[in-house]
Design an enzyme around this catalytic site. Structure first.
Site, PDB file in Angstrom:
ATOM      1  N   ASP A  11       0.866  -1.164   0.000  1.00 32.95           N
ATOM      2  CA  ASP A  11       0.000   0.000   0.000  1.00 32.95           C
ATOM      3  C   ASP A  11       0.928   1.247   0.000  1.00 32.95           C
ATOM      4  OD1 ASP A  11      -2.397   1.545   0.505  1.00 32.95           O
ATOM      5  OD2 ASP A  11      -1.675   1.730   2.567  1.00 32.95           O
ATOM      6  N   ASP A  13      -0.068   5.050   1.025  1.00 36.16           N
ATOM      7  CA  ASP A  13      -0.264   5.963   2.153  1.00 36.16           C
ATOM      8  C   ASP A  13      -0.266   5.186   3.466  1.00 36.16           C
ATOM      9  OD1 ASP A  13      -0.945   8.089   3.776  1.00 36.16           O
ATOM     10  OD2 ASP A  13      -3.080   7.917   3.346  1.00 36.16           O
ATOM     11  N   GLY A  48      -7.213   4.670   3.424  1.00 34.99           N
ATOM     12  CA  GLY A  48      -7.214   3.563   2.463  1.00 34.99           C
ATOM     13  C   GLY A  48      -8.422   3.488   1.542  1.00 34.99           C
ATOM     14  N   ARG A  51     -11.120   8.373  -3.203  1.00 34.70           N
ATOM     15  CA  ARG A  51     -11.488   9.792  -3.087  1.00 34.70           C
ATOM     16  C   ARG A  51     -13.011   9.930  -3.004  1.00 34.70           C
ATOM     17  NH1 ARG A  51      -8.997  13.227  -7.804  1.00 34.70           N
ATOM     18  NH2 ARG A  51      -7.232  11.930  -7.165  1.00 34.70           N
ATOM     19  N   SER A 116      -4.977   5.305  -4.314  1.00 37.21           N
ATOM     20  CA  SER A 116      -4.777   6.702  -4.726  1.00 37.21           C
ATOM     21  C   SER A 116      -4.545   6.865  -6.225  1.00 37.21           C
ATOM     22  CB  SER A 116      -3.582   7.284  -3.971  1.00 37.21           C
ATOM     23  OG  SER A 116      -3.320   8.584  -4.440  1.00 37.21           O
ATOM     24  N   ASN A 118      -3.013   9.388  -7.143  1.00 41.96           N
ATOM     25  CA  ASN A 118      -1.762  10.158  -7.119  1.00 41.96           C
ATOM     26  C   ASN A 118      -0.557   9.274  -6.801  1.00 41.96           C
ATOM     27  OD1 ASN A 118      -2.831  13.000  -7.389  1.00 41.96           O
ATOM     28  ND2 ASN A 118      -4.006  12.324  -5.616  1.00 41.96           N
ATOM     29  N   ASP A 170      -1.792  -0.581   6.027  1.00 39.69           N
ATOM     30  CA  ASP A 170      -1.986   0.119   7.301  1.00 39.69           C
ATOM     31  C   ASP A 170      -3.472   0.328   7.613  1.00 39.69           C
ATOM     32  OD1 ASP A 170      -2.415   2.067   5.258  1.00 39.69           O
ATOM     33  OD2 ASP A 170      -2.267   3.607   6.811  1.00 39.69           O
TER      34      ASP A 170
HETATM   35  P1  B16 Z   1      -6.473  10.101  -4.093  1.00 38.74           P
HETATM   36  P2  B16 Z   1      -3.602   4.224  -0.015  1.00 38.74           P
HETATM   37  C1  B16 Z   1      -5.391   6.202  -0.122  1.00 38.74           C
HETATM   38  O1  B16 Z   1      -4.076   5.749  -0.298  1.00 38.74           O
HETATM   39  C2  B16 Z   1      -5.478   7.094   1.105  1.00 38.74           C
HETATM   40  O2  B16 Z   1      -5.165   6.366   2.277  1.00 38.74           O
HETATM   41  C3  B16 Z   1      -6.887   7.610   1.224  1.00 38.74           C
HETATM   42  O3  B16 Z   1      -7.022   8.449   2.356  1.00 38.74           O
HETATM   43  C4  B16 Z   1      -7.245   8.367  -0.052  1.00 38.74           C
HETATM   44  O4  B16 Z   1      -8.594   8.826  -0.012  1.00 38.74           O
HETATM   45  C5  B16 Z   1      -7.057   7.442  -1.248  1.00 38.74           C
HETATM   46  O5  B16 Z   1      -5.725   6.983  -1.283  1.00 38.74           O
HETATM   47  C6  B16 Z   1      -7.387   8.114  -2.584  1.00 38.74           C
HETATM   48  O6  B16 Z   1      -6.468   9.121  -2.810  1.00 38.74           O
HETATM   49  O7  B16 Z   1      -7.405  11.237  -3.778  1.00 38.74           O
HETATM   50  O8  B16 Z   1      -5.032  10.497  -4.156  1.00 38.74           O
HETATM   51  O9  B16 Z   1      -6.921   9.312  -5.296  1.00 38.74           O
HETATM   52  O10 B16 Z   1      -3.570   4.057   1.474  1.00 38.74           O
HETATM   53  O11 B16 Z   1      -4.563   3.266  -0.699  1.00 38.74           O
HETATM   54  O12 B16 Z   1      -2.237   4.204  -0.634  1.00 38.74           O
HETATM   55 MG    MG Z   2      -2.868   3.087   3.379  1.00 40.57          MG
END
Ligand code: B16
Ligand code: MG
Length: 221
Positions: A11, A13, A48, A51, A116, A118, A170
């Site tokens: 993962d 974030d 996790g 969006r 994400s 991003n 996490d």
């Molecule tokens: P984005 P992960 C997740 O990352 C974040 O934990 C979560 O809080 C967020 O909403 C999600 O990515 C989407 O992010 O807006 O950048 O597309 O933990 O899956 O790496």
């Molecule tokens: Mg995460």
């Protein structure tokens, strides 16, 4: 059952880097502008998940039309990109780079599987992107965590079966997704990762041999 581990799926974030604070500040700014209450405790519920699901949870049943939802997510993304720009290689979490290098030297494939959209720019800013064989992100599948789809998609890119992969997560949504997919799981941090096969505070000092030994304990196999 003997372990036959061929890949690590990470993962992003909360595992590779801590972008949760950036997500929090970006949503907070949007919520302040729109008069929606949003606390750090609310932010913990967004760990996790996508969006879109984050916005649903922030709204807590408050109805908005689709065009407004899209405009709010775009605005939040604009704020988030300003934070993303500040990421530097030293913001990789402790132990991550060393574990990736050790896994690579042992012939274990490495992938990212993040909700994400991003993920790729973040990995570029961290200067880690070249250490991965595959990247599953918020564009890869329709149903993100807690559905298993993202991990299954990423395993396909690695050409492994789920039982040949260890997922590092996490978030509860991520552990549930990985278990549903049939992967081995290592839960990190203080959130609810109690269902993971193995739990660790973080990856500082993590060594491949120690992780495989923990997963080989008789109670798990
Ligand atoms: P984005 P992960 C997740 O990352 C974040 O934990 C979560 O809080 C967020 O909403 C999600 O990515 C989407 O992010 O807006 O950048 O597309 O933990 O899956 O790496
Ligand atoms: Mg995460």
């Amino acid at each position: 059952m003997t372990l036959d581990i061929r890949a690590f799926l990470f993962d992003l974030d909360g595992v590779i880097t801590d972008t949760a604070e950036f997500h929090y500040l970006s949503w907070k700014r949007l919520c302040e502008e729109e008069g929606i209450p949003f606390t750090r405790e609310d932010n913990d519920q967004l760990r996790g998940v996508s969006r879109r699901e984050s916005l649903n949870r922030i709204l807590k049943g408050r109805a908005i039309d689709e065009a407004t939802a899209q405009a709010w997510m775009d605005r939040k993304q604009g704020y988030y990109l300003q934070y993303l720009d500040t990421i530097t290689p030293d913001m990789a979490l402790p132990g991550v780079r060393d574990l990736l290098l050790e896994a690579k030297s042992l012939g274990i494939k490495r992938a990212v599987a993040s909700a994400s959209k991003n993920a790729k720019p973040a990995l570029e800013k961290l200067e880690l992107i070249d250490l991965f064989d595959a990247i599953g992100d918020g564009y890869s599948v329709v149903h993100t965590k807690p559905a298993p789809d993202l991990f299954i998609w990423t395993a396909g890119r690695l050409d492994i079966t789920p039982t040949q992969g260890i997922v590092f997560e996490d978030a509860e949504a991520g552990i549930d997704a990985a278990l549903k997919g049939g992967f081995w799981t290592i839960g990190l941090g203080s959130a609810d990762v109690s269902r993971a096969h193995v739990r660790l505070p973080n990856l500082a000092g993590a060594r491949v041999g120690d992780l495989l030994a923990k997963l080989s304990e008789p109670s798990l196999t």
